[in-house]
Design an enzyme around this catalytic site. Structure first.
Site, mmCIF file in Angstrom:
data_model
loop_
_atom_site.group_PDB
_atom_site.id
_atom_site.type_symbol
_atom_site.label_atom_id
_atom_site.label_comp_id
_atom_site.label_asym_id
_atom_site.label_seq_id
_atom_site.Cartn_x
_atom_site.Cartn_y
_atom_site.Cartn_z
ATOM 1 N N GLU A 1 0.840 -1.203 0.000
ATOM 2 C CA GLU A 1 0.000 0.000 0.000
ATOM 3 C C GLU A 1 0.876 1.253 0.000
ATOM 4 O O GLU A 1 0.568 2.247 -0.660
ATOM 5 C CB GLU A 1 -0.920 0.013 1.226
ATOM 6 C CG GLU A 1 -1.983 -1.057 1.192
ATOM 7 C CD GLU A 1 -2.826 -1.072 2.451
ATOM 8 O OE1 GLU A 1 -4.059 -0.965 2.326
ATOM 9 O OE2 GLU A 1 -2.250 -1.188 3.555
ATOM 10 N N LYS B 1 -11.716 3.077 0.951
ATOM 11 C CA LYS B 1 -10.756 2.352 0.109
ATOM 12 C C LYS B 1 -11.574 1.365 -0.726
ATOM 13 O O LYS B 1 -12.074 0.376 -0.192
ATOM 14 C CB LYS B 1 -9.800 1.533 0.967
ATOM 15 C CG LYS B 1 -8.630 2.225 1.546
ATOM 16 C CD LYS B 1 -7.874 1.173 2.374
ATOM 17 C CE LYS B 1 -6.461 1.557 2.658
ATOM 18 N NZ LYS B 1 -5.783 0.535 3.463
#
Length: 135
Positions: A29, A107
């Site tokens: 990420e 997200k």
């Protein structure tokens, strides 16, 4: 507790702001990043702006948009809670006429088993009022 009657007041609404950021706890990420989707509600009195039709009597949507972009595209945070807090806190500090702000950060691309639109957080923060103490 303070009176939070803001829900009955006017608000600015920003929906579906999308930016690429590098937030999360997983190394991938932080390395590759991902898309984040943000919604913001900012409560303030819009009556003067409604009467005058003058941008100086309100807060520009684009100013709040820039705050969101700077936070999401800015330095990496581990948690969405931190991303949302930075957006809310910056907005409240920069615009004293805003009494409260709600920030939702999602997200859409999360590695989970199953079909989702997104996972995320939503926070609500109020302007802190200075209290004066009597002797």
């Amino acid at each position: 507790m303070a009176d939070h009657k803001f829900v009955d007041e006017d608000k600015l609404i920003l929906r579906g702001l999308q930016f690429h950021g590098f937030h999360g706890v997983k190394p991938e990420e932080k390395k590759f990043g991902q898309k984040f989707v943000v919604d913001v509600d900012a409560w303030l009195d819009l009556s003067t702006a409604g009467k005058t039709d003058d941008l100086s009597d309100t807060v520009s949507y684009t100013d709040i948009y820039r705050i969101v972009r700077e936070v999401v595209e800015g330095p990496s945070q581990n948690l969405l809670e931190s991303v949302a807090h930075l957006i809310a806190n910056t907005t409240l500090l920069k615009f004293p006429q805003i009494s409260a702000v709600r920030v939702k950060v999602g997200k859409p691309h999360v590695a989970v088993q199953g079909v989702i639109d997104y996972l995320g957080v939503e926070i609500l923060r109020y302007k802190k009022h200075e209290k004066t103490e009597s002797a």
